[in-house]
Design a protein around this motif. Sequence first.
Motif, PDB file in Angstrom:
ATOM      1  N   TYR A   1      46.123  74.275  48.745  1.00  0.00           N
ATOM      2  CA  TYR A   1      46.899  74.962  47.711  1.00  0.00           C
ATOM      3  C   TYR A   1      46.014  75.552  46.623  1.00  0.00           C
ATOM      4  O   TYR A   1      46.499  76.042  45.606  1.00  0.00           O
ATOM      5  N   ILE A   2      44.716  75.551  46.839  1.00  0.00           N
ATOM      6  CA  ILE A   2      43.783  76.122  45.864  1.00  0.00           C
ATOM      7  C   ILE A   2      43.424  77.532  46.301  1.00  0.00           C
ATOM      8  O   ILE A   2      42.800  77.730  47.339  1.00  0.00           O
ATOM      9  N   ILE A   3      43.808  78.498  45.497  1.00  0.00           N
ATOM     10  CA  ILE A   3      43.645  79.907  45.861  1.00  0.00           C
ATOM     11  C   ILE A   3      43.267  80.719  44.624  1.00  0.00           C
ATOM     12  O   ILE A   3      43.854  80.566  43.552  1.00  0.00           O
ATOM     13  N   GLY A   4      42.249  81.558  44.763  1.00  0.00           N
ATOM     14  CA  GLY A   4      41.888  82.493  43.697  1.00  0.00           C
ATOM     15  C   GLY A   4      41.261  81.843  42.483  1.00  0.00           C
ATOM     16  O   GLY A   4      41.271  82.415  41.394  1.00  0.00           O
ATOM     17  N   ALA A   5      40.660  80.664  42.660  1.00  0.00           N
ATOM     18  CA  ALA A   5      40.095  79.938  41.525  1.00  0.00           C
ATOM     19  C   ALA A   5      38.576  79.966  41.548  1.00  0.00           C
ATOM     20  O   ALA A   5      37.956  79.975  42.606  1.00  0.00           O
ATOM     21  N   GLU A   6      37.990  79.970  40.355  1.00  0.00           N
ATOM     22  CA  GLU A   6      36.546  79.804  40.229  1.00  0.00           C
ATOM     23  C   GLU A   6      36.269  78.349  39.882  1.00  0.00           C
ATOM     24  O   GLU A   6      36.835  77.814  38.935  1.00  0.00           O
ATOM     25  N   HIS A   7      35.385  77.727  40.656  1.00  0.00           N
ATOM     26  CA  HIS A   7      35.068  76.316  40.452  1.00  0.00           C
ATOM     27  C   HIS A   7      33.640  76.207  39.943  1.00  0.00           C
ATOM     28  O   HIS A   7      32.677  76.463  40.668  1.00  0.00           O
ATOM     29  N   THR A   8      33.511  75.824  38.677  1.00  0.00           N
ATOM     30  CA  THR A   8      32.204  75.683  38.055  1.00  0.00           C
ATOM     31  C   THR A   8      31.641  74.307  38.367  1.00  0.00           C
ATOM     32  O   THR A   8      32.323  73.297  38.212  1.00  0.00           O
ATOM     33  N   ILE A   9      30.381  74.277  38.810  1.00  0.00           N
ATOM     34  CA  ILE A   9      29.712  73.003  39.086  1.00  0.00           C
ATOM     35  C   ILE A   9      28.342  73.064  38.423  1.00  0.00           C
ATOM     36  O   ILE A   9      27.380  73.563  38.988  1.00  0.00           O
ATOM     37  N   ASP A  10      28.301  72.584  37.170  1.00  0.00           N
ATOM     38  CA  ASP A  10      27.120  72.830  36.344  1.00  0.00           C
ATOM     39  C   ASP A  10      26.697  71.652  35.465  1.00  0.00           C
ATOM     40  O   ASP A  10      25.855  71.801  34.582  1.00  0.00           O
ATOM     41  N   GLY A  11      27.290  70.480  35.676  1.00  0.00           N
ATOM     42  CA  GLY A  11      26.918  69.326  34.874  1.00  0.00           C
ATOM     43  C   GLY A  11      27.385  69.403  33.431  1.00  0.00           C
ATOM     44  O   GLY A  11      26.938  68.630  32.594  1.00  0.00           O
ATOM     45  N   GLY A  12      28.267  70.360  33.127  1.00  0.00           N
ATOM     46  CA  GLY A  12      28.820  70.468  31.788  1.00  0.00           C
ATOM     47  C   GLY A  12      28.206  71.548  30.911  1.00  0.00           C
ATOM     48  O   GLY A  12      28.469  71.591  29.706  1.00  0.00           O
ATOM     49  N   ILE A  13      27.398  72.449  31.505  1.00  0.00           N
ATOM     50  CA  ILE A  13      26.745  73.491  30.709  1.00  0.00           C
ATOM     51  C   ILE A  13      27.766  74.397  30.027  1.00  0.00           C
ATOM     52  O   ILE A  13      27.676  74.669  28.824  1.00  0.00           O
ATOM     53  N   VAL A  14      28.725  74.868  30.805  1.00  0.00           N
ATOM     54  CA  VAL A  14      29.754  75.769  30.250  1.00  0.00           C
ATOM     55  C   VAL A  14      30.729  74.931  29.439  1.00  0.00           C
ATOM     56  O   VAL A  14      31.435  74.071  29.967  1.00  0.00           O
TER      57      VAL A  14
ATOM     58  N   THR B   1      33.119  87.749  40.977  1.00  0.00           N
ATOM     59  CA  THR B   1      34.207  86.863  40.594  1.00  0.00           C
ATOM     60  C   THR B   1      35.510  87.640  40.423  1.00  0.00           C
ATOM     61  O   THR B   1      36.583  87.199  40.862  1.00  0.00           O
ATOM     62  N   ASN B   2      35.424  88.801  39.803  1.00  0.00           N
ATOM     63  CA  ASN B   2      36.593  89.653  39.611  1.00  0.00           C
ATOM     64  C   ASN B   2      37.160  90.112  40.958  1.00  0.00           C
ATOM     65  O   ASN B   2      38.378  90.045  41.201  1.00  0.00           O
ATOM     66  N   TYR B   3      36.268  90.564  41.825  1.00  0.00           N
ATOM     67  CA  TYR B   3      36.668  90.998  43.163  1.00  0.00           C
ATOM     68  C   TYR B   3      37.328  89.857  43.931  1.00  0.00           C
ATOM     69  O   TYR B   3      38.343  90.045  44.621  1.00  0.00           O
ATOM     70  N   SER B   4      36.765  88.658  43.822  1.00  0.00           N
ATOM     71  CA  SER B   4      37.282  87.497  44.541  1.00  0.00           C
ATOM     72  C   SER B   4      38.722  87.192  44.137  1.00  0.00           C
ATOM     73  O   SER B   4      39.560  86.839  44.972  1.00  0.00           O
ATOM     74  N   LYS B   5      38.993  87.314  42.847  1.00  0.00           N
ATOM     75  CA  LYS B   5      40.342  87.041  42.351  1.00  0.00           C
ATOM     76  C   LYS B   5      41.343  88.032  42.932  1.00  0.00           C
ATOM     77  O   LYS B   5      42.427  87.641  43.386  1.00  0.00           O
ATOM     78  N   ALA B   6      40.989  89.301  42.919  1.00  0.00           N
ATOM     79  CA  ALA B   6      41.882  90.323  43.472  1.00  0.00           C
ATOM     80  C   ALA B   6      42.080  90.116  44.972  1.00  0.00           C
ATOM     81  O   ALA B   6      43.192  90.252  45.500  1.00  0.00           O
ATOM     82  N   LEU B   7      40.988  89.784  45.683  1.00  0.00           N
ATOM     83  CA  LEU B   7      41.070  89.563  47.128  1.00  0.00           C
ATOM     84  C   LEU B   7      41.971  88.375  47.444  1.00  0.00           C
ATOM     85  O   LEU B   7      42.768  88.415  48.387  1.00  0.00           O
ATOM     86  N   ALA B   8      41.852  87.311  46.655  1.00  0.00           N
ATOM     87  CA  ALA B   8      42.668  86.118  46.871  1.00  0.00           C
ATOM     88  C   ALA B   8      44.155  86.439  46.737  1.00  0.00           C
ATOM     89  O   ALA B   8      44.983  85.968  47.528  1.00  0.00           O
ATOM     90  N   THR B   9      44.480  87.237  45.735  1.00  0.00           N
ATOM     91  CA  THR B   9      45.881  87.608  45.511  1.00  0.00           C
ATOM     92  C   THR B   9      46.427  88.419  46.684  1.00  0.00           C
ATOM     93  O   THR B   9      47.561  88.211  47.131  1.00  0.00           O
ATOM     94  N   GLU B  10      45.611  89.315  47.205  1.00  0.00           N
ATOM     95  CA  GLU B  10      46.043  90.152  48.327  1.00  0.00           C
ATOM     96  C   GLU B  10      46.213  89.350  49.615  1.00  0.00           C
ATOM     97  O   GLU B  10      47.152  89.581  50.382  1.00  0.00           O
ATOM     98  N   LEU B  11      45.314  88.407  49.853  1.00  0.00           N
ATOM     99  CA  LEU B  11      45.268  87.748  51.159  1.00  0.00           C
ATOM    100  C   LEU B  11      46.083  86.468  51.255  1.00  0.00           C
ATOM    101  O   LEU B  11      46.412  86.022  52.359  1.00  0.00           O
ATOM    102  N   ALA B  12      46.410  85.852  50.130  1.00  0.00           N
ATOM    103  CA  ALA B  12      47.141  84.584  50.164  1.00  0.00           C
ATOM    104  C   ALA B  12      48.439  84.648  50.976  1.00  0.00           C
ATOM    105  O   ALA B  12      48.704  83.746  51.783  1.00  0.00           O
TER     106      ALA B  12
END
Length: 266
Positions: free
Chosen positions: A250-263, A166-177
């Motif tokens: 327009y969605i970039i560098g975001a984590e999308h939780t799909i868990d039925g409300g667990i978190v 997740t951390n890597y994904s955020k950094a990658l998104a910032t670089e590539l956007a």
Amino acid sequence: MASMDKLLFENEFSGKRVLVTGGTKGGIGEAIVKRLTLAGATVITTARKTPDEMKSSDLFIQADISTPDGTTKIVTEILERFGGVDILVNNVGGSSAPTGGVLAQSDMDWQLTFETNLFAAVRLDRGLLPTMLKQGHGVIVHISSIQRRFPGENTMAYSAAKAALTNYSKALATELAPKGIRVNTVAPGFTETKSAEALMKRMAENLGTDIDGARQNLMESLGGIPIGRTARPEEVAELVAFLVSERSSYIIGAEHTIDGGIVRTI
């Protein structure tokens, strides 16, 4: 509604080349493959073993994605046969680390967990990004897990690897956007895949209960699921289909939780 869905999405990914890793065995990956194929994409997938139904398919690449040789094989075949991809979904994940806490987990257990859940995605991104950069567009989705927020003694390596992804994904998104490539992460909760069903069967045997009892036990171990049920792989696939489409441009560098409300944290 069905006719409207068909009208809107039947050819949404027509002409798009897609790689979904781990797209077999009745899991999230397979559901993503089916969803994007239904919408007109050319979807290539991978697995360590070749399923019988894939033996004659030119859209399947047999490879162990947890190894550098495996990811190199995938990248080489993709570039030679398809010239690259427009969409990359790094779905492969999981852990075979033993239970019993930190002292039961060797360097090899930790290394294999990170190879599967982090380095496989890093290597495939690195191998397929040059063609995305050359064409000036592309979408990458990394499948993480809500386990990154719930480290436990038997999932610590897996949780740590997914947190790193997740951390890597955020950094990658910032670089590539700025270069026309979008990167996002999907974090599923308890999803009823074939492997989850197998786990529940083992639990049921150990607990002297049935599948429903084992399922309820797992749900309670997560603090309960507010929606009252587990996720279906198709529901995760629908989220991925949205994220790789122009509908989410327009969605970039975001984590999308799909868990039925667990978190329950903000």
